[in-house]
Design a protein around this motif. Structure first.
Motif, PDB file in Angstrom:
ATOM      1  N   ARG A 105      18.623   6.611  33.239  1.00 40.64           N
ATOM      2  CA  ARG A 105      18.771   6.686  31.783  1.00 40.64           C
ATOM      3  C   ARG A 105      18.802   8.131  31.293  1.00 40.64           C
ATOM      4  N   GLN A 106      18.195   9.055  32.054  1.00 40.02           N
ATOM      5  CA  GLN A 106      18.154  10.438  31.558  1.00 40.02           C
ATOM      6  C   GLN A 106      19.543  11.064  31.556  1.00 40.02           C
ATOM      7  N   ARG A 107      20.237  11.032  32.708  1.00 40.25           N
ATOM      8  CA  ARG A 107      21.592  11.585  32.764  1.00 40.25           C
ATOM      9  C   ARG A 107      22.521  10.790  33.676  1.00 40.25           C
ATOM     10  N   GLY A 108      21.982   9.855  34.444  1.00 39.48           N
ATOM     11  CA  GLY A 108      22.763   9.192  35.475  1.00 39.48           C
ATOM     12  C   GLY A 108      23.969   8.446  34.952  1.00 39.48           C
ATOM     13  N   THR A 109      23.777   7.623  33.933  1.00 41.49           N
ATOM     14  CA  THR A 109      24.904   6.867  33.395  1.00 41.49           C
ATOM     15  C   THR A 109      25.971   7.798  32.837  1.00 41.49           C
ATOM     16  N   MET A 110      25.542   8.844  32.138  1.00 44.22           N
ATOM     17  CA  MET A 110      26.502   9.821  31.603  1.00 44.22           C
ATOM     18  C   MET A 110      27.302  10.454  32.738  1.00 44.22           C
ATOM     19  N   TYR A 111      26.618  10.853  33.803  1.00 36.06           N
ATOM     20  CA  TYR A 111      27.335  11.428  34.939  1.00 36.06           C
ATOM     21  C   TYR A 111      28.266  10.404  35.578  1.00 36.06           C
TER      22      TYR A 111
ATOM     23  N   MET B 275      43.917   9.536  27.209  1.00 31.33           N
ATOM     24  CA  MET B 275      44.801   9.301  28.350  1.00 31.33           C
ATOM     25  C   MET B 275      45.874   8.261  28.052  1.00 31.33           C
ATOM     26  N   SER B 276      45.445   7.154  27.433  1.00 31.84           N
ATOM     27  CA  SER B 276      46.326   5.985  27.363  1.00 31.84           C
ATOM     28  C   SER B 276      46.785   5.601  25.975  1.00 31.84           C
ATOM     29  N   GLY B 277      46.094   6.091  24.953  1.00 32.21           N
ATOM     30  CA  GLY B 277      46.382   5.663  23.595  1.00 32.21           C
ATOM     31  C   GLY B 277      45.581   4.461  23.167  1.00 32.21           C
ATOM     32  N   ALA B 278      44.876   3.803  24.087  1.00 28.28           N
ATOM     33  CA  ALA B 278      44.078   2.620  23.767  1.00 28.28           C
ATOM     34  C   ALA B 278      42.657   3.041  23.410  1.00 28.28           C
ATOM     35  N   ARG B 279      42.166   2.576  22.263  1.00 25.53           N
ATOM     36  CA  ARG B 279      40.797   2.891  21.839  1.00 25.53           C
ATOM     37  C   ARG B 279      39.909   1.670  22.080  1.00 25.53           C
ATOM     38  N   LEU B 280      39.075   1.778  23.087  1.00 27.45           N
ATOM     39  CA  LEU B 280      38.185   0.675  23.428  1.00 27.45           C
ATOM     40  C   LEU B 280      37.012   0.657  22.461  1.00 27.45           C
TER      41      LEU B 280
ATOM     42  N   GLN C 125      24.417   6.755  25.097  1.00 25.87           N
ATOM     43  CA  GLN C 125      25.281   6.643  23.919  1.00 25.87           C
ATOM     44  C   GLN C 125      26.438   7.636  24.012  1.00 25.87           C
ATOM     45  N   ARG C 126      26.121   8.862  24.437  1.00 27.52           N
ATOM     46  CA  ARG C 126      27.187   9.858  24.619  1.00 27.52           C
ATOM     47  C   ARG C 126      28.181   9.380  25.677  1.00 27.52           C
ATOM     48  N   ALA C 127      27.668   8.778  26.752  1.00 32.40           N
ATOM     49  CA  ALA C 127      28.538   8.302  27.819  1.00 32.40           C
ATOM     50  C   ALA C 127      29.562   7.307  27.270  1.00 32.40           C
ATOM     51  N   ALA C 128      29.105   6.386  26.447  1.00 28.85           N
ATOM     52  CA  ALA C 128      30.017   5.402  25.873  1.00 28.85           C
ATOM     53  C   ALA C 128      31.053   6.068  24.974  1.00 28.85           C
ATOM     54  N   GLN C 129      30.616   7.023  24.179  1.00 23.27           N
ATOM     55  CA  GLN C 129      31.529   7.714  23.262  1.00 23.27           C
ATOM     56  C   GLN C 129      32.558   8.543  24.033  1.00 23.27           C
ATOM     57  N   GLU C 130      32.106   9.233  25.086  1.00 25.71           N
ATOM     58  CA  GLU C 130      33.015  10.061  25.878  1.00 25.71           C
ATOM     59  C   GLU C 130      34.027   9.192  26.622  1.00 25.71           C
ATOM     60  N   LEU C 131      33.577   8.035  27.123  1.00 21.42           N
ATOM     61  CA  LEU C 131      34.503   7.136  27.798  1.00 21.42           C
ATOM     62  C   LEU C 131      35.559   6.653  26.809  1.00 21.42           C
ATOM     63  N   GLN C 132      35.113   6.272  25.633  1.00 23.73           N
ATOM     64  CA  GLN C 132      36.056   5.834  24.601  1.00 23.73           C
ATOM     65  C   GLN C 132      37.061   6.936  24.259  1.00 23.73           C
TER      66      GLN C 132
END
Length: 823
Positions: free
Chosen positions: A112-118, A53-58, A40-47
Motif C-alpha cells: 500500500r505504501q508504494r507497491g501498487t503505484m510501482y 496512448m489510446s484515446g480511451a478514458r477508463l 489513488q495516484r496509481a489509478a489516476q496515472e493509469l487512467q
C-alpha cells in the motif's frame, strides 16, 4: 501434456484480454474506498496514460460501488478479494507488487505504501512508456492495447530497498515516482507513498556535539590531534562516555523533531582528524589497527540505546575515507546501516576488473560478510568539474549488478546535485541509474539508446557516435583510468572529432527544442576545451595561458550560455560567479629563470615563490610534477614551494613575495606575513640540481609560534614501476613500490623521530634517472610523503622544521636540495 494444454488455455485467455480496442474500452479501474494516497495516484496515472496512448478514458471507481464489466483492479480491495486470488501481500513488502490476469480482469496490486503505484508504472513501462526527463517522455500511440502476458502472476520487487539517483534533475516528484526511485532528496510526498527519509543526511558529528556549545568547557569531547584537542578539521573522541551520552540525547531529540524520518545519521565529518588519544588508539589496535573500530563500537552503542525505545528507527554511519576498511572484531547491530563509500575507485572500469580499484572490491567483500544491511554511497560525476566529459557508463553497467550480487540493499548514487543541475549527461545518467536500481539486470546499452532516441530524435545518431567516442577513451587495452576529482588527459584528436559529431547533431535536429537539447549536451565538450586551454606555461618572461586574449571572452561566453540553461554551479560548493570572476581576473604573472649548464629553474614569486619547472638539460625532462589546469587550487599547485604555519596542523599563513636579487644561477626572494614573520628564500643551481635555503624570522615585537615547511612534487615516470627508498635515522633501510596489489593507487606517510629519513630520500623512477631530496637531519622535525597514480602521477616529499616559538629576532632555517642521481 495435460499441464501444457492448461498453460496454453491460460495463455490464450491472457491474450484475449484487450484493455482498449480501437480507441474504445469496456474496462473500469477499481480501487479500494480506503485506498492509500499512492494507490489513488496509481489509478489516476493509469487512467491518464492509457488515455494518452489510446484515446480511451477508463473510469475510476471505488470498490464500494457496483461495477459492471471487466475491471483493472488497482491495489488491494474487496473487488480483488472476490476474485479469490492468492496475492501474497505479506511477502511483497511496501514496494513489491503482482501483475496478473484473472479471467477478463487485470490485477495490479502490491504494497500500500508504494507497491501498487510501482505496479502501474511497471505495467505502463512494459507497454513502452518512458519518462526520460522532466520535460521529455515517450508515450506510444496504441489505439489497441492488448495484454499478452500475466497468464501466470508476475511478482516484482525492487533490486534495492533504497534507490537514490542524487542529481538535481532526478528530484522532480513525477519523474522520481514514475522511474520508481525513493530517495531522501526527491520531492516525493504522501501522494507518492513518501520516501526513505534521513535526518540529517550525513556528516553529523558536529551537529550531534556542536563545538561552540561544548568545546569551551569540554575540549576532551573532541579529537586529540598532534597532542592538542582540536575542532578545526577534527572529529569526536569516540571512547569518551560523556560523548556517547550527549549523542544519544541528541538523536532522541531528533526523533521527536522529525518523526517521519526513518534513518538518523551518526557519521564522521567530511575530513580526517580522528582522535589520537590512548583510549581511541587502544580500540583501534583491538580492531586490527582500523579507524572504523572506534566508530562502529560507538555507533552500535547509540543504536542499541535508541532501539530500545524506537525499534522502527535506524542509525546510519559511513565506511568512508579513513574508516573504509572494516574492523577486525565488532559487527554492526541489526538497526545500523553502514554506507560504504568507494570514493577512491577508478570510475571508468568495473571495480571487479580494474587493478586500480581492487582494494575497494576487497573492502566490499569484507563488509558484505559482516552485515546483510549494507548501503553504498557511489559517485557518478567529477565533483571538481560537473561539466567534465565523464565516461562512466561501462562502470555503472558492471558495478550495480556487482553490488546486488554482494548483498547490498541500498544505493545512493551521487551525481551533480547543485541547484539548476547541468552536470555532464546528468539526465541520461539519472535515467539509466534509476532503471538499474529498480532492476539490476537492466541492459544499459539499450537504456542509453532509447534515451538518445527519445530525447534527441533525428540527432540521435551523431549523439550516439559521440557517446561511443567518449567511452572509447577509457575502453580496451590501455584505456584511461578516471577519477571523481581529477582532470583527465583525453587523446589529442578527441576534441576535434567530438566537435564534428556535435556539428552533425545540430544540423540533424529537427526543431528548436531538440536543437537546444543538443547544444546543452555540447557544453561539457566546450568546457573541457576552455579548461585545457587555460594551462599555464612559459611564454618569454611570463607564466600563463598561451592565448589569454582569446581565452577570456571564450570562457565568459560559455559561462553566459550555461546560465541560459539554468546552470548555477559547475564545481561542488561553488557558484558560477566564482568562475566568471576567475576568468575576468586571470593574468599571466612574471617568471624568473636561473640556469647553468646542467639545469634550468623557473620561479614564479606570485605563486607563493614556487619553482614551477626544474629541467634536467641532459634529458630535457621537467622533474617537477605539472598538474592539468583545473586540478586542485590551480595554478597554485605542483613544483617546489615553502610555507609557514603556526604548528604542524595549522593552515599556511599568507605571504607577500618580492624579488630581492637575481643573477644567472641565483635568485633571492623576500616574503612578509601579516603576523610579523619575514621569510627569505634562496634558489641556487649547481651541477647536481637546485639548492634552496629558506629562513623565517620573527621581525615583530612579540613571540610567534612557527613551523617552516618546504615541499616538492616530482613526476615519477611510469608510476607502476616507480618506488621510493631511504634510510631511517635509526638505520633501518626502507624501499617500497608505489603501486601494490589490493591497495588504493595513492597513499601518504608521516615519519617522526627515529623513523624519519636521514639526509636523503630517493624517487626511483619508472624509467629515467633517480631523483632525490637532500636535507640536514638537525633542521628537520618531521617528514611527509604522499603519492598518487590518479590523473598525472606525482610524488610529494615534504620537510618540516621543528615547531618553535620564535622570540623577536629569532629564526628557523630549512635547507633542501633537489636533483637527479647521475650514473
Amino acid at each position: 501434456m495435460k499441464r501444457f494444454v492448461v498453460f496454453l488455455l491460460a495463455l490464450s485467455a491472457a491474450q484475449a484480454l484487450t484493455l482498449v480496442d480501437k480507441g474504445a474500452s469496456k474496462y473500469t479501474i477499481v480501487v479500494s474506498a480506503q485506498a492509500s494516497p499512492s494507490e489513488q495516484r496509481a489509478a489516476q496515472e493509469l487512467q491518464r496514460f492509457v488515455e494518452e496512448m489510446s484515446g480511451a478514458r477508463l473510469p475510476v471507481s471505488a470498490d464500494d460501488k457496483p461495477v459492471r464489466g471487466p475491471m483493472v483492479l488497482v491495489g488491494d480491495s474487496a473487488a480483488l478479494r472476490q476474485q479469490k486470488l492468492q496475492v501474497p501481500f505479506d511477502k511483497l513488502g511496501p514496494e513489491g507488487f503482482v501483475l496478473q490476469a484473472s479471467g477478463n480482469h487485470l490485477v495490479i496490486a502490491g504494497g500500500r505504501q508504494r507497491g501498487t503505484m510501482y505496479g502501474v508504472y511497471t505495467f505502463l513501462d512494459q507497454l513502452g512508456c518512458r519518462w526520460f526527463t522532466r520535460e521529455v517522455s515517450r508515450i506510444p500511440k496504441l489505439p489497441t492495447i492488448a495484454v499478452t502476458r500475466y497468464a501466470q502472476p508476475e511478482i516484482h520487487k525492487p533490486a534495492f530497498e533504497y534507490r537514490e539517483p542524487f542529481f538535481f534533475e532526478a528530484w522532480d516528484k513525477d519523474w522520481a515516482a514514475r522511474n520508481r526511485t525513493n530517495g531522501n532528496h526527491a520531492q516525493l510526498d504522501a501522494s507518492t507513498g513518501g520516501k526513505l527519509q534521513y535526518y540529517p543526511f550525513v556528516h553529523s558529528f558536529y551537529e550531534l556535539v556542536p563545538p561552540k556549545e561544548y568545546f569551551p568547557e569540554h575540549p576532551e569531547y573532541f579529537s586529540l590531534i598532534d597532542g592538542k584537542r582540536r575542532t578545526e578539521r577534527g572529529q569526536l573522541c569516540l571512547t569518551n562516555p560523556d560523548v556517547l551520552r550527549v549523542v544519544i540525547a541528541r538523536v532522541e531529540a531528533w526523533i521527536k523533531e522529525h518523526p517521519d524520518a526513518t534513518i538518523f545519521s551518526v557519521s564522521q565529518n567530511d575530513w580526517e582528524g580522528w582522535c589520537e588519544c590512548d583510549r581511541c588508539r587502544r580500540v583501534e589496535m583491538e580492531e586490527g589497527g582500523q579507524h572504523s573500530g572506534p566508530l562502529l563500537r560507538f555507533v552500535n552503542a547509540v543504536a542499541e540505546s535508541i532501539g530500545q525505545r524506537h525499534p522502527d528507527k535506524l542509525i546510519d554511519t559511513l565506511a568512508y575515507w579513513y574508516t573504509e576498511n572494516p574492523p577486525l572484531r565488532v559487527r554492526p547491530v541489526k538497526n545500523v546501516r553502514i554506507r560504504l563509500c568507494p570514493i577512491g575507485i577508478c570510475v571508468s572500469h568495473s571495480f571487479g576488473q580494474c587493478p586500480r580499484s581492487a582494494y575497494f572490491y576487497k573492502n566490499l567483500q569484507a563488509w558484505s560478510k559482516i552485515t546483510n544491511q549494507l548501503y553504498i554511497w557511489h559517485y557518478n560525476t567529477n565533483f571538481s568539474h560537473y561539466p567534465m566529459p565523464f565516461p562512466d557508463f561501462d562502470e555503472l553497467a558492471a558495478d550495480i549488478p556487482l553490488y546486488k550480487q554482494h548483498g547490498v540493499v541500498g544505493l545512493f548514487m551521487q551525481g551533480a546535485y547543485a541547484a539548476g543541475g547541468g552536470g555532464e549527461a546528468s539526465e541520461l545518467r539519472a535515467y539509466v541509474i534509476a532503471r538499474q536500481l529498480w532492476d539490476a539486470s537492466t541492459k544499459v546499452e539499450q537504456a542509453v539508446q532509447e534515451f538518445l532516441e527519445g530525447v534527441y530524435g533525428p540527432a540521435a545518431g551523431p549523439m550516439r557516435a559521440y557517446f561511443d567516442l567518449l567511452h572509447g577513451e577509457v575502453r580496451g587495452p590501455g584505456g584511461r583510468h578516471l577519477w571523481i576529482f581529477n582532470v583527465p588527459d583525453y587523446s589529442a584528436g578527441f576534441r576535434s572529432k567530438a566537435a564534428e559529431l556535435f556539428a552533425k547533431a545540430e544540423a540533424a535536429a529537427g526543431d528548436d527544442a531538440t536543437l537546444r537539447r543538443v547544444r546543452k549536451a555540447k557544453l561539457p565538450l566546450e568546457y573541457y576545451g576552455v579548461l585545457r586551454d587555460t594551462e599555464f606555461d612559459v611564454h618569454g618572461s611570463q607564466w600563463g595561458p598561451a592565448d589569454l586574449a582569446s581565452l577570456k571572452p571564450r570562457a565568459l561566453d560559455l559561462i553566459a550560455r550555461m546560465r541560459t540553461f539554468g546552470i548555477q554551479s559547475i564545481h561542488e560548493g561553488q557558484e558560477l560567479a566564482r568562475d566568471e570572476k576567475r576568468y575576468n581576473e586571470m593574468t599571466s604573472v612574471p617568471l624568473f629563470t636561473i640556469e647553468n649548464g646542467q639545469w634550468r629553474a623557473d620561479v614564479v614569486p606570485e605563486l607563493n615563490a614556487r619553482v614551477v619547472r626544474l629541467i634536467d638539460k641532459s634529458t630535457g625532462r621537467d622533474t617537477m610534477r605539472r598538474f592539468p589546469p583545473g586540478e586542485g587550487a590551480y595554478p597554485f599547485v605542483g613544483g617546489q614551494v615553502a610555507s609557514v604555519h603556526t604548528d604542524y596542523y595549522a593552515k599556511a599563513l599568507d605571504v607577500t613575495w618580492n624579488v630581492d636579487t637575481q643573477s644567472s644561477e641565483r635568485l633571492v626572494l623576500l616574503g612578509q606575513c601579516a603576523n610579523g614573520l619575514r621569510i627569505r628564500r634562496i634558489f641556487e643551481l649547481n651541477a647536481a640540481g637546485l639548492h634552496t635555503s629558506t629562513v623565517v624570522e620573527n621581525a615583530g615585537q612579540t613571540p610567534v609560534s612557527a613551523a617552516l615547511q618546504v615541499r616538492a612534487e616530482y613526476t615519477p615516470g611510469d608510476i607502476d614501476k616507480a618506488s621510493m627508498s631511504f634510510t631511517r635515522i635509526n638505520g633501518q633501510r626502507v624501499e617500497q613500490a608505489f603501486i601494490t596489489p589490493n591497495h588504493e593507487p595513492t597513499d601518504k606517510y608521516t615519519w617522526n623521530g627515529g623513523e624519519k629519513p636521514s639526509r636523503e630520500w630517493k624517487l626511483l623512477q619508472g624509467g629515467g634517472q633517480p631523483l632525490f631530496v637532500r636535507f640536514q637531519d638537525e633542521q628537520v622535525g618531521r617528514t611527509y610523503l604522499s603519492w598518487t597514480a590518479k590523473s598525472r602521477a606525482g610524488a610529494q616529499f615534504l620537510l618540516w622544521s621543528p615547531e618553535k616559538t620564535l622570540k623577536p629576532g629569532e629564526t628557523l632555517k630549512l635547507d633542501a636540495d633537489y636533483g637527479a642521481v647521475r650514473p
